[in-house]
Design a protein around this motif. Sequence first.
Motif, PDB file in Angstrom:
ATOM      1  N   LEU A 363      47.304  38.922 103.113  1.00 52.08           N
ATOM      2  CA  LEU A 363      46.197  39.462 103.890  1.00 52.08           C
ATOM      3  C   LEU A 363      44.971  38.559 103.820  1.00 52.08           C
ATOM      4  O   LEU A 363      44.185  38.484 104.771  1.00 52.08           O
ATOM      5  N   ALA A 364      44.818  37.847 102.703  1.00 56.97           N
ATOM      6  CA  ALA A 364      43.678  36.928 102.573  1.00 56.97           C
ATOM      7  C   ALA A 364      43.713  35.866 103.660  1.00 56.97           C
ATOM      8  O   ALA A 364      42.670  35.452 104.179  1.00 56.97           O
ATOM      9  N   GLY A 365      44.919  35.417 104.040  1.00 56.90           N
ATOM     10  CA  GLY A 365      45.047  34.422 105.097  1.00 56.90           C
ATOM     11  C   GLY A 365      44.757  34.970 106.475  1.00 56.90           C
ATOM     12  O   GLY A 365      44.464  34.199 107.404  1.00 56.90           O
ATOM     13  N   ASP A 366      44.830  36.290 106.637  1.00 60.36           N
ATOM     14  CA  ASP A 366      44.519  36.923 107.924  1.00 60.36           C
ATOM     15  C   ASP A 366      43.042  37.307 108.023  1.00 60.36           C
ATOM     16  O   ASP A 366      42.452  37.241 109.091  1.00 60.36           O
ATOM     17  N   ILE A 367      42.465  37.744 106.914  1.00 60.76           N
ATOM     18  CA  ILE A 367      41.074  38.182 106.912  1.00 60.76           C
ATOM     19  C   ILE A 367      40.107  37.000 106.934  1.00 60.76           C
ATOM     20  O   ILE A 367      39.076  37.024 107.604  1.00 60.76           O
ATOM     21  N   ALA A 368      40.443  35.939 106.188  1.00 62.05           N
ATOM     22  CA  ALA A 368      39.518  34.816 106.018  1.00 62.05           C
ATOM     23  C   ALA A 368      39.751  33.718 107.047  1.00 62.05           C
ATOM     24  O   ALA A 368      40.883  33.499 107.487  1.00 62.05           O
ATOM     25  N   PRO A 369      38.697  32.979 107.425  1.00 61.21           N
ATOM     26  CA  PRO A 369      38.878  31.750 108.198  1.00 61.21           C
ATOM     27  C   PRO A 369      39.680  30.744 107.356  1.00 61.21           C
ATOM     28  O   PRO A 369      39.659  30.833 106.119  1.00 61.21           O
ATOM     29  N   PRO A 370      40.384  29.790 107.975  1.00 60.44           N
ATOM     30  CA  PRO A 370      41.218  28.850 107.213  1.00 60.44           C
ATOM     31  C   PRO A 370      40.492  28.142 106.080  1.00 60.44           C
ATOM     32  O   PRO A 370      41.071  27.900 105.024  1.00 60.44           O
ATOM     33  N   ALA A 371      39.216  27.824 106.275  1.00 67.11           N
ATOM     34  CA  ALA A 371      38.466  27.086 105.257  1.00 67.11           C
ATOM     35  C   ALA A 371      38.101  27.944 104.052  1.00 67.11           C
ATOM     36  O   ALA A 371      37.657  27.415 103.031  1.00 67.11           O
ATOM     37  N   LEU A 372      38.283  29.267 104.142  1.00 68.91           N
ATOM     38  CA  LEU A 372      37.844  30.168 103.077  1.00 68.91           C
ATOM     39  C   LEU A 372      38.974  31.029 102.522  1.00 68.91           C
ATOM     40  O   LEU A 372      38.715  32.023 101.836  1.00 68.91           O
TER      41      LEU A 372
END
Length: 436
Positions: A363-372
């Motif tokens: 989910l972190a990869g879906d919620i955050a922009p790629p750089a974050l």
Amino acid sequence: MSAPSVPQKESLPLETKKNFRWTVVIWLLIGGIINYLDRANLSIAAPEMMKELGLTKTDIGLLGTVFSWSYALMQLPSGWLIDRFGAKKVYSVAVIWWSLATFLTGAVSKMSSFIAARLLLGVGEAPCFPTAAKITASWFPKKERGLATGFWDSSSKWGPAIAPPILVLILVSFGWRSLFYITGIVGIVFAILFIIFYRNPDKSSKLSAEERAYIQADGSGSEQGLQQTSIKWRTLFTYRSVWGMILGFFCTIWIWNIFLIFLPLYLVEVHHITLAQLGIYASIPWIGGIFGNIFGGYITKIMVDKGRSTPIHAKRLLISICAIGAAIVVILIPFVQGIVITLTLLTLALAFISAITGSAWALAGDIAPPALVASVGSIQNFGGYFGGAFSPVVAGIIVDTTGSYLLAFVSGGIIAGCAALCYWFIVKNPIEEAKA
């Protein structure tokens, strides 16, 4: 007469002919297994350490808490460091650091020294899973990240699953200190191999042009850094979804830490299994965790592939259902008597909990922009382990005071169920760049 039309190039197929990206999961899986072997060795060594050094259950719980606190606090800078300096550099240093801390644990005898070693272990292990989330976001399109994450996050169950039979054999043959020496050396060897062979996707010569285009079509294919986003790291704490992830992971890691530290002791003391039996019985529940990780990721992928859900919604739904299932099963555990039904419930509990952790990391990869991605993943993990750090010592105090594990499991189950409320009602929208 008009010229004949030129055939248009067909769009990329949904699946590529080569799947080199999936080999990257093997690196993350092995690294995660070593990471968890270095945590699980304490639970296996605990009975002999208590006997030889006069430690109590509260002491063992405190060692688990010290690790969790240092691990949690280092999540915040580790995510920033990964996004700033790159996954490979930070991960390589981290593996060597935690392996040396593991080796050191086997060389000390005083409680104060054990505390220092576990503190150093927490600092070193902190970048492991945020790095894996960052690498996954670089190598995989969004619809595949849940499944890819399920595979490498299952390392946190493979470690405890293979630890009992392997580490018990080492313990019986060479003593409890050898558990820490051997796992420490294995980690250093892995770090050297990772430094030599791993490459980021934009620098890999093994990717075919077709697979590279497939990955890049969804915005992946390179490791984006902090310089590529306008969002400041400190502002991540102002987003509602980030706070939902923090609170939800706290609820999950609370019961997770109790299992990680006390499961072997629970089987020995309540069900009176022998040390030889411990090598088998203590590993069985973690098999359910492996299944939960992978099957949970597969379910979210199918939901997205069939157009029934977005990547974010699929993961939130799975997490919420599994949190409720975990709550029910964990509360039932202290009320059953036989070893078979106990192992069954423990296996189901870890399957539910593992499906939560795998989807939460994805989910972190879906919620955050790629750089974050690493930053948001580490902030979520910070919430889980900073709050969850209290559970081992609280459980230890409960058991030492009451002589029973009942209250520890019942309260842990209730807290685990609250993860459903956090991920379903608080986590909603992705973090988006401000429009110019």
